[in-house]
Design a protein around this motif. Sequence first.
Motif, PDB file in Angstrom:
ATOM      1  N   ASP A 140      -4.127   0.116   5.525  1.00 39.56           N
ATOM      2  CA  ASP A 140      -3.908  -0.881   5.124  1.00 39.56           C
ATOM      3  C   ASP A 140      -4.784  -1.769   5.735  1.00 39.56           C
ATOM      4  O   ASP A 140      -5.333  -3.406   5.539  1.00 39.56           O
ATOM      5  CB  ASP A 140      -3.573  -1.283   3.994  1.00 39.56           C
ATOM      6  CG  ASP A 140      -1.936  -1.422   4.810  1.00 39.56           C
ATOM      7  OD1 ASP A 140      -1.784  -1.401   6.152  1.00 39.56           O
ATOM      8  OD2 ASP A 140      -0.999  -1.908   3.597  1.00 39.56           O
ATOM      9  N   SER A 210       8.613  -0.041  -1.474  1.00 41.85           N
ATOM     10  CA  SER A 210       8.500  -1.840  -1.069  1.00 41.85           C
ATOM     11  C   SER A 210       8.925  -1.452   0.693  1.00 41.85           C
ATOM     12  O   SER A 210      10.062  -2.005   0.296  1.00 41.85           O
ATOM     13  CB  SER A 210       8.091  -2.588  -1.404  1.00 41.85           C
ATOM     14  OG  SER A 210       7.632  -3.852  -0.820  1.00 41.85           O
ATOM     15  N   HIS A 332       6.213  -1.291  -4.737  1.00 40.96           N
ATOM     16  CA  HIS A 332       5.265  -1.904  -4.160  1.00 40.96           C
ATOM     17  C   HIS A 332       4.310  -2.291  -5.334  1.00 40.96           C
ATOM     18  O   HIS A 332       3.645  -1.308  -5.877  1.00 40.96           O
ATOM     19  CB  HIS A 332       4.382  -0.485  -2.761  1.00 40.96           C
ATOM     20  CG  HIS A 332       3.341  -1.511  -1.601  1.00 40.96           C
ATOM     21  ND1 HIS A 332       2.365  -1.999  -2.429  1.00 40.96           N
ATOM     22  CD2 HIS A 332       3.916  -2.074  -0.762  1.00 40.96           C
ATOM     23  CE1 HIS A 332       1.565  -2.886  -1.261  1.00 40.96           C
ATOM     24  NE2 HIS A 332       2.318  -2.787   0.049  1.00 40.96           N
ATOM     25  N   PRO A 333       3.701  -3.127  -4.997  1.00 44.21           N
ATOM     26  CA  PRO A 333       3.511  -4.193  -6.271  1.00 44.21           C
ATOM     27  C   PRO A 333       1.342  -2.912  -6.639  1.00 44.21           C
ATOM     28  O   PRO A 333       1.443  -2.714  -7.478  1.00 44.21           O
ATOM     29  CB  PRO A 333       2.696  -5.970  -6.726  1.00 44.21           C
ATOM     30  CG  PRO A 333       3.120  -5.993  -4.796  1.00 44.21           C
ATOM     31  CD  PRO A 333       3.973  -4.513  -4.595  1.00 44.21           C
ATOM     32  N   LYS A 334       0.952  -2.686  -5.238  1.00 43.82           N
ATOM     33  CA  LYS A 334      -0.481  -2.576  -5.031  1.00 43.82           C
ATOM     34  C   LYS A 334      -0.878  -0.766  -5.055  1.00 43.82           C
ATOM     35  O   LYS A 334      -1.468  -0.749  -5.007  1.00 43.82           O
ATOM     36  CB  LYS A 334      -0.607  -3.542  -4.397  1.00 43.82           C
ATOM     37  CG  LYS A 334      -1.065  -4.990  -4.022  1.00 43.82           C
ATOM     38  CD  LYS A 334      -2.082  -5.402  -3.536  1.00 43.82           C
ATOM     39  CE  LYS A 334      -2.298  -6.561  -2.956  1.00 43.82           C
ATOM     40  NZ  LYS A 334      -2.959  -7.458  -1.877  1.00 43.82           N
ATOM     41  N   LYS A 335       0.577  -0.599  -4.768  1.00 36.65           N
ATOM     42  CA  LYS A 335       0.426   1.200  -4.618  1.00 36.65           C
ATOM     43  C   LYS A 335       1.188   2.004  -5.496  1.00 36.65           C
ATOM     44  O   LYS A 335       1.635   2.884  -5.769  1.00 36.65           O
ATOM     45  CB  LYS A 335       1.485   1.194  -3.827  1.00 36.65           C
ATOM     46  CG  LYS A 335       0.635   0.634  -2.063  1.00 36.65           C
ATOM     47  CD  LYS A 335       1.151   1.057  -0.409  1.00 36.65           C
ATOM     48  CE  LYS A 335       0.034   0.604   0.730  1.00 36.65           C
ATOM     49  NZ  LYS A 335       0.957   1.181   1.343  1.00 36.65           N
ATOM     50  N   THR A 336       1.798   1.009  -6.535  1.00 33.89           N
ATOM     51  CA  THR A 336       2.157   1.518  -8.115  1.00 33.89           C
ATOM     52  C   THR A 336       1.237   1.651  -8.815  1.00 33.89           C
ATOM     53  O   THR A 336       1.652   0.169  -9.409  1.00 33.89           O
ATOM     54  CB  THR A 336       3.862   1.057  -8.484  1.00 33.89           C
ATOM     55  OG1 THR A 336       4.708   0.809  -7.088  1.00 33.89           O
ATOM     56  CG2 THR A 336       4.434   1.552  -9.699  1.00 33.89           C
ATOM     57  N   ARG A 337       1.695   2.537  -9.354  1.00 38.76           N
ATOM     58  CA  ARG A 337      -0.285   2.522 -10.867  1.00 38.76           C
ATOM     59  C   ARG A 337       0.638   3.323 -11.945  1.00 38.76           C
ATOM     60  O   ARG A 337       0.439   4.949 -10.919  1.00 38.76           O
ATOM     61  CB  ARG A 337      -1.694   3.043 -10.780  1.00 38.76           C
ATOM     62  CG  ARG A 337      -1.816   2.039  -9.753  1.00 38.76           C
ATOM     63  CD  ARG A 337      -3.112   2.386  -8.834  1.00 38.76           C
ATOM     64  NE  ARG A 337      -3.232   3.617  -8.140  1.00 38.76           N
ATOM     65  CZ  ARG A 337      -4.452   4.747  -8.394  1.00 38.76           C
ATOM     66  NH1 ARG A 337      -5.274   4.139  -9.710  1.00 38.76           N
ATOM     67  NH2 ARG A 337      -4.348   5.676  -8.391  1.00 38.76           N
TER      68      ARG A 337
END
Length: 496
Positions: A140, A210, A332-337
Amino acid sequence: MNGHGKSDGRVVPAKLANKAVEAVAEPVEERRPAKGNTGGSTRPGRRAGTDVPSGLDRVREAARKDRSARFTALLHHVDLSLLWKSYVAIRPQASPGVDGVTWEDYGENLRENLEDLLRRVLSGAYRAKPSRRAYIPKADGRQRPLGIAALEDKIVQRAVVEVLNAIYEVDFTGFSYGFRPGRKPHDALDALAIGITRKKVNWMLDADLSDFFSTLDQAWLIKFLEHRIADERVLRLIRKWLAAGVIEDGKWSETPLGSPQGASVSPLLANVYLHYVFDRWVRQWRRRHAHGDVIVVRFADDFVVGFEHEEDARQFLSDLRDRLSAFGLGLHPKKTRLIEFGRHAARNRAARGLGKPETFDFLGLTHICAKGRNGGFWVRRITISKRMRAKLKVLNIELKLRRHQPVPVQGQWLGSVVRGHLNYYAVPGNGDAIRAFRTQLTRHWFKALRRRSQKTRLTWVRMGRLAAQWLPPARIVHPFPEVRFAAITRGRSPVR
């Protein structure tokens, strides 16, 4: 074990926080724990040792018989032979630590150096050196901090890890795959594909902790270790490594949180921490709260969880956030879905007027809901596109630096690069991506060679011959997950 729960005066019983460490079969794996899975020899390679000392067999057996036993005498298993094996397992080209001592330098008087090191370790005179801070680029664009330990610290850490593995390989769950003897990333990938295919999975939680290695709570870590380790000398060694700090730009700084990423002992400590914070909790949650199938695969701080019901998935995610927060961790807010994924995902989404199911990345591969040649559901895995682009970019820069080397030298190096890429990414369904990687690398090589001279006679025809001579063909080298998974779990294997 005698009637008092001791073995040679080295093991004392102690009740753990819960009873979740029973050796049960993991639903994602559909198998019993392998008998004697840690009883064999450690495979030669970068791990310390080709044979585990026989004394550790007794430790392993005691750990297996009594899951609540605490081991009071472990450090004596660190002997001259184990230190030597730890030294041999270290990569000779590895960067030196803050003291500048290289593998070759230390080996000039190896026996004397190891005898002195052993004396200091057993007497308590051993002092851990700070790690040297280094950075490597992440996909990233950010920088991943690494702690490069001094050579003697690496040797002692590897030896201690061998000793502790005799205990923790008995305890660790079947869905934990990262940095464990006899377990590879492809074992985790196979287990995930089989779990999604065989179980009723309709939703996937793709999660990433994270900054795990830099936020790990050292006080909690020691408490977790004390569940099994009562040898204060071993605990003191671990405290020394955690408190050694790092040196960056000539300045020392303490590390009150985390474990140095890159240290030999860090993967084991991370697995111990997540074993108590995540693995045991997940197994308990699945048993008490899930209304349908739940599968779990964890590799270090990267994990995926599959669910039959959306309600289970959302409740799990909420409960997981609370659980991690209690131990100083977060997602991690952007890597957790949470995504809809599984054999019925495409049909269910089409009925609601939605597009194709989303994909998720795990261990370098993008996972896709697809159909096989027989029309049935299939989890297709392809190389993460941005990761391949980043790798090709780095290789292109390296090629420019090497373009004046003789062609055979360049060819041998590029051949090893392609073989390494195929050894990991050449899985069924990823043929297009591995062929594209080889093609693009050939193009970069072609341009680099042509820039060596304005009068070059290199054509694409000749370049094709060079590529055929030095670069292995892009072929699938891995079997289908169900083939290898069945062979590993039904045969005699260290995979549990």
